[in-house]
Design a protein around this motif. Sequence first.
Motif, PDB file in Angstrom:
ATOM      1  N   GLU A   1      27.568  41.021  46.070  1.00 14.61           N
ATOM      2  CA  GLU A   1      28.409  42.195  45.846  1.00 14.61           C
ATOM      3  C   GLU A   1      29.414  42.380  46.974  1.00 14.61           C
ATOM      4  O   GLU A   1      30.491  42.942  46.766  1.00 14.61           O
ATOM      5  CB  GLU A   1      27.547  43.452  45.735  1.00 14.61           C
ATOM      6  N   ALA A   2      29.064  41.940  48.183  1.00 12.13           N
ATOM      7  CA  ALA A   2      29.992  42.100  49.309  1.00 12.13           C
ATOM      8  C   ALA A   2      31.284  41.346  49.049  1.00 12.13           C
ATOM      9  O   ALA A   2      32.384  41.875  49.273  1.00 12.13           O
ATOM     10  CB  ALA A   2      29.332  41.605  50.602  1.00 12.13           C
ATOM     11  N   LEU A   3      31.180  40.100  48.571  1.00 17.01           N
ATOM     12  CA  LEU A   3      32.377  39.314  48.273  1.00 17.01           C
ATOM     13  C   LEU A   3      33.123  39.907  47.098  1.00 17.01           C
ATOM     14  O   LEU A   3      34.361  40.002  47.110  1.00 17.01           O
ATOM     15  CB  LEU A   3      31.982  37.865  47.991  1.00 17.01           C
ATOM     16  N   MET A   4      32.393  40.330  46.057  1.00 15.84           N
ATOM     17  CA  MET A   4      33.038  40.936  44.897  1.00 15.84           C
ATOM     18  C   MET A   4      33.812  42.189  45.296  1.00 15.84           C
ATOM     19  O   MET A   4      34.983  42.371  44.924  1.00 15.84           O
ATOM     20  CB  MET A   4      31.995  41.295  43.836  1.00 15.84           C
ATOM     21  N   LEU A   5      33.173  43.071  46.063  1.00 19.58           N
ATOM     22  CA  LEU A   5      33.824  44.319  46.460  1.00 19.58           C
ATOM     23  C   LEU A   5      34.989  44.072  47.412  1.00 19.58           C
ATOM     24  O   LEU A   5      36.009  44.776  47.348  1.00 19.58           O
ATOM     25  CB  LEU A   5      32.797  45.249  47.101  1.00 19.58           C
ATOM     26  N   GLY A   6      34.857  43.093  48.314  1.00 23.95           N
ATOM     27  CA  GLY A   6      35.963  42.773  49.203  1.00 23.95           C
ATOM     28  C   GLY A   6      37.191  42.332  48.434  1.00 23.95           C
ATOM     29  O   GLY A   6      38.316  42.800  48.697  1.00 23.95           O
ATOM     30  N   LEU A   7      37.012  41.421  47.483  1.00 25.44           N
ATOM     31  CA  LEU A   7      38.135  40.978  46.656  1.00 25.44           C
ATOM     32  C   LEU A   7      38.666  42.117  45.790  1.00 25.44           C
ATOM     33  O   LEU A   7      39.886  42.252  45.578  1.00 25.44           O
ATOM     34  CB  LEU A   7      37.701  39.811  45.778  1.00 25.44           C
ATOM     35  N   MET A   8      37.762  42.958  45.295  1.00 27.24           N
ATOM     36  CA  MET A   8      38.178  44.057  44.435  1.00 27.24           C
ATOM     37  C   MET A   8      39.064  45.046  45.188  1.00 27.24           C
ATOM     38  O   MET A   8      40.119  45.461  44.694  1.00 27.24           O
ATOM     39  CB  MET A   8      36.941  44.773  43.884  1.00 27.24           C
ATOM     40  N   VAL A   9      38.663  45.405  46.391  1.00 23.60           N
ATOM     41  CA  VAL A   9      39.467  46.331  47.188  1.00 23.60           C
ATOM     42  C   VAL A   9      40.798  45.700  47.573  1.00 23.60           C
ATOM     43  O   VAL A   9      41.850  46.357  47.547  1.00 23.60           O
ATOM     44  CB  VAL A   9      38.679  46.765  48.440  1.00 23.60           C
ATOM     45  N   ALA A  10      40.779  44.403  47.911  1.00 24.62           N
ATOM     46  CA  ALA A  10      42.024  43.710  48.247  1.00 24.62           C
ATOM     47  C   ALA A  10      42.980  43.699  47.055  1.00 24.62           C
ATOM     48  O   ALA A  10      44.194  43.883  47.208  1.00 24.62           O
ATOM     49  CB  ALA A  10      41.727  42.284  48.711  1.00 24.62           C
ATOM     50  N   GLY A  11      42.447  43.493  45.858  1.00 28.88           N
ATOM     51  CA  GLY A  11      43.284  43.521  44.661  1.00 28.88           C
ATOM     52  C   GLY A  11      43.875  44.894  44.400  1.00 28.88           C
ATOM     53  O   GLY A  11      45.043  45.023  43.998  1.00 28.88           O
ATOM     54  N   LEU A  12      43.092  45.945  44.651  1.00 29.50           N
ATOM     55  CA  LEU A  12      43.612  47.304  44.485  1.00 29.50           C
ATOM     56  C   LEU A  12      44.717  47.603  45.495  1.00 29.50           C
ATOM     57  O   LEU A  12      45.677  48.313  45.183  1.00 29.50           O
ATOM     58  CB  LEU A  12      42.467  48.311  44.632  1.00 29.50           C
ATOM     59  N   VAL A  13      44.591  47.061  46.712  1.00 31.59           N
ATOM     60  CA  VAL A  13      45.649  47.216  47.708  1.00 31.59           C
ATOM     61  C   VAL A  13      46.942  46.577  47.199  1.00 31.59           C
ATOM     62  O   VAL A  13      48.036  47.157  47.305  1.00 31.59           O
ATOM     63  CB  VAL A  13      45.237  46.585  49.049  1.00 31.59           C
ATOM     64  N   ALA A  14      46.830  45.378  46.629  1.00 28.79           N
ATOM     65  CA  ALA A  14      48.017  44.699  46.113  1.00 28.79           C
ATOM     66  C   ALA A  14      48.680  45.517  45.002  1.00 28.79           C
ATOM     67  O   ALA A  14      49.911  45.673  44.979  1.00 28.79           O
ATOM     68  CB  ALA A  14      47.643  43.307  45.601  1.00 28.79           C
ATOM     69  N   PHE A  15      47.896  46.063  44.087  1.00 28.60           N
ATOM     70  CA  PHE A  15      48.466  46.897  43.021  1.00 28.60           C
ATOM     71  C   PHE A  15      49.123  48.142  43.612  1.00 28.60           C
ATOM     72  O   PHE A  15      50.226  48.532  43.204  1.00 28.60           O
ATOM     73  CB  PHE A  15      47.372  47.303  42.026  1.00 28.60           C
ATOM     74  N   ARG A  16      48.440  48.778  44.573  1.00 27.37           N
ATOM     75  CA  ARG A  16      48.977  50.000  45.158  1.00 27.37           C
ATOM     76  C   ARG A  16      50.319  49.741  45.844  1.00 27.37           C
ATOM     77  O   ARG A  16      51.205  50.615  45.859  1.00 27.37           O
ATOM     78  CB  ARG A  16      47.959  50.575  46.139  1.00 27.37           C
ATOM     79  N   ARG A  17      50.510  48.536  46.375  1.00 31.45           N
ATOM     80  CA  ARG A  17      51.749  48.203  47.068  1.00 31.45           C
ATOM     81  C   ARG A  17      52.797  47.587  46.147  1.00 31.45           C
ATOM     82  O   ARG A  17      53.823  47.095  46.606  1.00 31.45           O
ATOM     83  CB  ARG A  17      51.445  47.268  48.237  1.00 31.45           C
ATOM     84  N   GLY A  18      52.527  47.574  44.849  1.00 36.50           N
ATOM     85  CA  GLY A  18      53.498  47.095  43.884  1.00 36.50           C
ATOM     86  C   GLY A  18      53.447  45.613  43.579  1.00 36.50           C
ATOM     87  O   GLY A  18      54.244  45.111  42.781  1.00 36.50           O
ATOM     88  N   HIS A  19      52.493  44.876  44.173  1.00 32.72           N
ATOM     89  CA  HIS A  19      52.363  43.439  43.926  1.00 32.72           C
ATOM     90  C   HIS A  19      51.352  43.221  42.807  1.00 32.72           C
ATOM     91  O   HIS A  19      50.238  42.734  43.024  1.00 32.72           O
ATOM     92  CB  HIS A  19      51.931  42.723  45.199  1.00 32.72           C
ATOM     93  N   TRP A  20      51.753  43.584  41.590  1.00 36.24           N
ATOM     94  CA  TRP A  20      50.799  43.574  40.483  1.00 36.24           C
ATOM     95  C   TRP A  20      50.339  42.161  40.126  1.00 36.24           C
ATOM     96  O   TRP A  20      49.195  41.969  39.700  1.00 36.24           O
ATOM     97  CB  TRP A  20      51.412  44.265  39.259  1.00 36.24           C
ATOM     98  N   ALA A  21      51.196  41.164  40.282  1.00 31.75           N
ATOM     99  CA  ALA A  21      50.796  39.794  39.942  1.00 31.75           C
ATOM    100  C   ALA A  21      49.702  39.302  40.903  1.00 31.75           C
ATOM    101  O   ALA A  21      48.677  38.753  40.476  1.00 31.75           O
ATOM    102  CB  ALA A  21      52.000  38.865  39.992  1.00 31.75           C
ATOM    103  N   LEU A  22      49.929  39.505  42.195  1.00 29.68           N
ATOM    104  CA  LEU A  22      48.915  39.123  43.177  1.00 29.68           C
ATOM    105  C   LEU A  22      47.631  39.913  42.956  1.00 29.68           C
ATOM    106  O   LEU A  22      46.516  39.364  43.021  1.00 29.68           O
ATOM    107  CB  LEU A  22      49.450  39.368  44.587  1.00 29.68           C
ATOM    108  N   GLY A  23      47.774  41.216  42.681  1.00 27.64           N
ATOM    109  CA  GLY A  23      46.596  42.041  42.432  1.00 27.64           C
ATOM    110  C   GLY A  23      45.810  41.574  41.230  1.00 27.64           C
ATOM    111  O   GLY A  23      44.567  41.571  41.240  1.00 27.64           O
ATOM    112  N   THR A  24      46.509  41.155  40.184  1.00 29.30           N
ATOM    113  CA  THR A  24      45.827  40.651  38.986  1.00 29.30           C
ATOM    114  C   THR A  24      45.029  39.394  39.291  1.00 29.30           C
ATOM    115  O   THR A  24      43.880  39.237  38.853  1.00 29.30           O
ATOM    116  CB  THR A  24      46.858  40.360  37.881  1.00 29.30           C
TER     117      THR A  24
END
Length: 498
Positions: free
Chosen positions: A236-259
């Motif tokens: 879960e640590a790896l899953m949550l780390g990637l999940m939060v990183a993806g949300l950061v990308a979406f929040r900053r407008g980088h939707w492709a990277l976040g996806t």
Amino acid sequence: MAKVGVTVRGCRLLGTLGSVLLAGGSWSAGALPSGVPDGVWAQRSPAHTVLGAAASYAGLVLLVTAWWRLGGLLRQGEPVGRGQLRAVLWSWVLPLVPGPLLFSNDAYSYVAQGALAARGWDVYRQGPAVLGGPLAENVPQMWQDAPAPYGPLAVAASRAVVAVTGEHHTVAAVLGMRLVALCGLGLIVWGVRRLVSDRGSATGSEGGRGEEAGALWAAVLNPLTLVHLVGGAHNEALMLGLMVAGLVAFRRGHWALGTVVLTWAALVKLPAGVALLCAAAWSVGGRPDRRSGWLRAAAIALTGLAALALGVGVSGRGWGWLSTLRGPAQVYTVLSPSTDVGRTLGLLSETFGVGTAAGAIAAARSVGLLLGVGAVAFCAWRAPRTGPEYATGMALLGLVVTAPVVQPWYVLWGAVPLAAVAWRLLESTGARLATLGLVALVLPSGSAPTWPYALAAVTGASAATAALAAWGPPGLLVPPRLRLQERGLVRAVARTRR
């Protein structure tokens, strides 16, 4: 001389002592391997196990108390700098790193699955039992013949660890899995800090160090995170780390990277797909018109499919993981309301001869899953208004509550993204009491208790509580607000007696 009140430094030192005791106790009372040549984690005598259990629970009481009071200080507006918070994090995490597994044997299954993959065998068709030897011996009996229930990137991480350590060094391999978990924890710290900052910028408010400290308190310093993601080395640590990183990308407008990042998080464990759904709904809902919204939705869908195909192809595991996702549902956990209701209805059905227990459990679990899917759909629909982090957190908490199998650390699926935007919800007394209950629900050994073990645990916890009451600063066990309420009650009673 009057005692000094609760301080951030005092909480750090108290939590550090608790972490040290918990880690020290794990060397004789943790989830120790058997049948391995590495003697550093050797099985101990029953007397050593009892002593280790007492030390572990004394440490757990100290660690939870320090976390509880630190949250109270943050709620009261106590200034906590990044350096102070970094010191707390390192002090509480590092003692747990070199010790044996805590509260779960799952990492032994990860290592065995990595060994299967390293041999070129299909982990989604074969269980650890085919390996034989110490690797298979340390996997819980119920998972001996079970294929891997995790995504291909989780298996790829386990395979990489075994490729470095080899199959014959179980301790080194487990420490490698803990290193993977620490990488995930680092991503969580990085991502939560940026989500707090980015959300503050988006709303035009000053997030401030207080909000950042509160978010990290709820997400990373949380005892569930420390004992299960670090101590238990759960993926879960790896899953949550990637999940939060993806949300950061979406929040900053980088939707492709976040996806891409969120898709890969789902390839570790599937629940991260909920974050992609909520983030996509938020991104689409922010478009100026319906046409651009449909175009954004199509682009996210195509990018997600491409990232999925790439992740599966690079891992080399194929699509067999989709057929093993129901594996954990074979386990009964008391935390699953739908399963508990099904077992109760099954007992009544068999008593009155109107059905079978298996049928009642299956029906109750199906209803629970439908409710969970409904909760996810509702939160995703609300995401354009609430934000992707809040929507993801509430959706995953709803999914956990309605799931057929619930483990204590599953709560972190929703708590971590929620902490970045609503940590005060997790600081409420009810939420903290729930955290305390979940921490106490599983033993450090990861197995069923014996009477000597249980007695030692109660003794250790009681001794730590008594020591805190006798020598701790005012307000450590009883918050000042409750002390004032008690004094007011006493004065009121005195006035009535007059």
